[in-house]
Scaffold this active site. Sequence first.
Site, PDB file in Angstrom:
ATOM      1  N   PHE A 129       0.795  -1.221   0.000  1.00 22.11           N
ATOM      2  CA  PHE A 129       0.000   0.000   0.000  1.00 22.11           C
ATOM      3  C   PHE A 129       0.832   1.277   0.000  1.00 22.11           C
ATOM      4  O   PHE A 129       0.342   2.319   0.376  1.00 22.11           O
ATOM      5  CB  PHE A 129      -0.956   0.004   1.195  1.00 22.11           C
ATOM      6  CG  PHE A 129      -2.147  -0.874   0.998  1.00 22.11           C
ATOM      7  CD1 PHE A 129      -3.197  -0.473   0.200  1.00 22.11           C
ATOM      8  CD2 PHE A 129      -2.206  -2.122   1.577  1.00 22.11           C
ATOM      9  CE1 PHE A 129      -4.300  -1.286   0.000  1.00 22.11           C
ATOM     10  CE2 PHE A 129      -3.312  -2.945   1.389  1.00 22.11           C
ATOM     11  CZ  PHE A 129      -4.351  -2.524   0.604  1.00 22.11           C
ATOM     12  N   VAL A 132       8.059   3.246   1.629  1.00 22.08           N
ATOM     13  CA  VAL A 132       8.596   3.428   2.974  1.00 22.08           C
ATOM     14  C   VAL A 132       9.800   4.350   2.872  1.00 22.08           C
ATOM     15  O   VAL A 132      10.710   4.118   2.054  1.00 22.08           O
ATOM     16  CB  VAL A 132       9.004   2.089   3.609  1.00 22.08           C
ATOM     17  CG1 VAL A 132       9.550   2.319   5.021  1.00 22.08           C
ATOM     18  CG2 VAL A 132       7.821   1.132   3.653  1.00 22.08           C
ATOM     19  N   LYS A 146       5.882   4.868   6.457  1.00 27.76           N
ATOM     20  CA  LYS A 146       5.147   4.259   5.354  1.00 27.76           C
ATOM     21  C   LYS A 146       4.040   5.222   4.925  1.00 27.76           C
ATOM     22  O   LYS A 146       3.120   5.497   5.689  1.00 27.76           O
ATOM     23  CB  LYS A 146       4.534   2.923   5.751  1.00 27.76           C
ATOM     24  CG  LYS A 146       3.783   2.233   4.612  1.00 27.76           C
ATOM     25  CD  LYS A 146       2.918   1.081   5.096  1.00 27.76           C
ATOM     26  CE  LYS A 146       3.729  -0.080   5.579  1.00 27.76           C
ATOM     27  NZ  LYS A 146       2.868  -1.256   5.901  1.00 27.76           N
ATOM     28  N   ASP A 250      -0.446 -12.891   7.421  1.00 28.39           N
ATOM     29  CA  ASP A 250       0.373 -12.549   6.252  1.00 28.39           C
ATOM     30  C   ASP A 250       1.861 -12.679   6.575  1.00 28.39           C
ATOM     31  O   ASP A 250       2.659 -11.779   6.279  1.00 28.39           O
ATOM     32  CB  ASP A 250       0.045 -11.134   5.771  1.00 28.39           C
ATOM     33  CG  ASP A 250       0.488 -10.893   4.328  1.00 28.39           C
ATOM     34  OD1 ASP A 250       0.667 -11.885   3.596  1.00 28.39           O
ATOM     35  OD2 ASP A 250       0.634  -9.723   3.941  1.00 28.39           O
TER      36      ASP A 250
END
Length: 408
Positions: A129, A132, A146, A250
């Site tokens: 998404f 960084v 991020k 994840d």
Amino acid sequence: MGKGKARTRTLSQSTSAFSSSNFSSFSYQYLSLCILSIMEAPVEALIAAVVSFVFISILFAFLALLCRKPSPNPPFLTSNSLPFTVTTASAPFEESDSFDTALHRVSLAELAAATRNFSPESIIGDGTFGFVYKAQLPSGVTAAVKKLSSDAFSPQGLRQFRAEITTLGRLRHPNLARILGFCSSDHDRLLIYEYLEQGSLDSWLHDDDLEMNCSVSLLTWPVRVKIVKGVAAGLKFLHDECQPPVIHRDIKASNVLLDGDFQARICDFGLARHMDGSRSHVSTQAAGTLGYMAPELREGMVATAKADVYSFGVLMLEIASRRRPSWPVREEGGPEVSLIRWARKRIEEGRLKEILDPRMEVGEEKMGEVEGFMAVAYKCTEESARKRPSMGEVVSIMDQLLQETTVS
């Protein structure tokens, strides 16, 4: 006949008086005509008149109902009384959301200054998404920021932003990455993490340029075992020591960060979910990354802690072999198969050296540790979730088998 005419005149006068009274509406006039018809018309006409009257009454009632103004919502259905904030797709995801007050909220201007206005030279990684950035905060602390991309404003992205803050923001463990704060300003969403010098495990495993810049290989067998034990300890904490327990959902190489001593820190809790005390699973749609996802999740079953165990087993094989789980492996003179199938077959046949990264030197004196390592990976990647060990059992087994493993 004379008497009938007299009655008709009397009734006509009565209905005329009745019509001139306060009830002089069309309906009553029509009713008077119907009454006269009763006296003079045949039965068929009478029936027709009554039916017509009923039809017209219903029609007027229906029109009156349509013309009524809608009444306001009852008090118990107003947004102020709901146990959550009602927002629309166009509403900014900011003040309407509650975040952990223990986290530091940083302004966008501060983060822009800390990252040199989000300069490309400050980028140290990218994720699902967004990018960084390495940042130097006003306090002097070096952090990783991020900056979420536009995809983060989808319903899934907003859920992950909230999950990251509410989950990781309240957890403290040596093997979990620390989140220091966040920024939510207009249409910008940013997360601030502690900066870890060695970056992601994925880079060390699969970025050849990173390894070539080192005079010697830093991912030795003892270092890899240390990383695996750190990830196992972090997952055991999430599953067994958090209340309520947390499923990460994840686990993969890019979600494992390494500090200066190659100590593993699990990060990216965007897909993490809490398990209720009355349940041992999370009833959500399948989540995870191709190659790491447990078979039961691919089949649409609910997520449990054993799904994390499977992903951990895949990660163990990836660390040992330096092969990506999402890339197929060609069998000798045969078809391409998944890394899991390829590695499990060699474990069953005792061909462990074929699994190991050829660039990593492992002496014969370490093959006992390799055997124990592979045995744990094999159990964790069982097709049946019931056959997999818990992370608590994994930590105990690895401590017994690998207790002499040290990093020189």
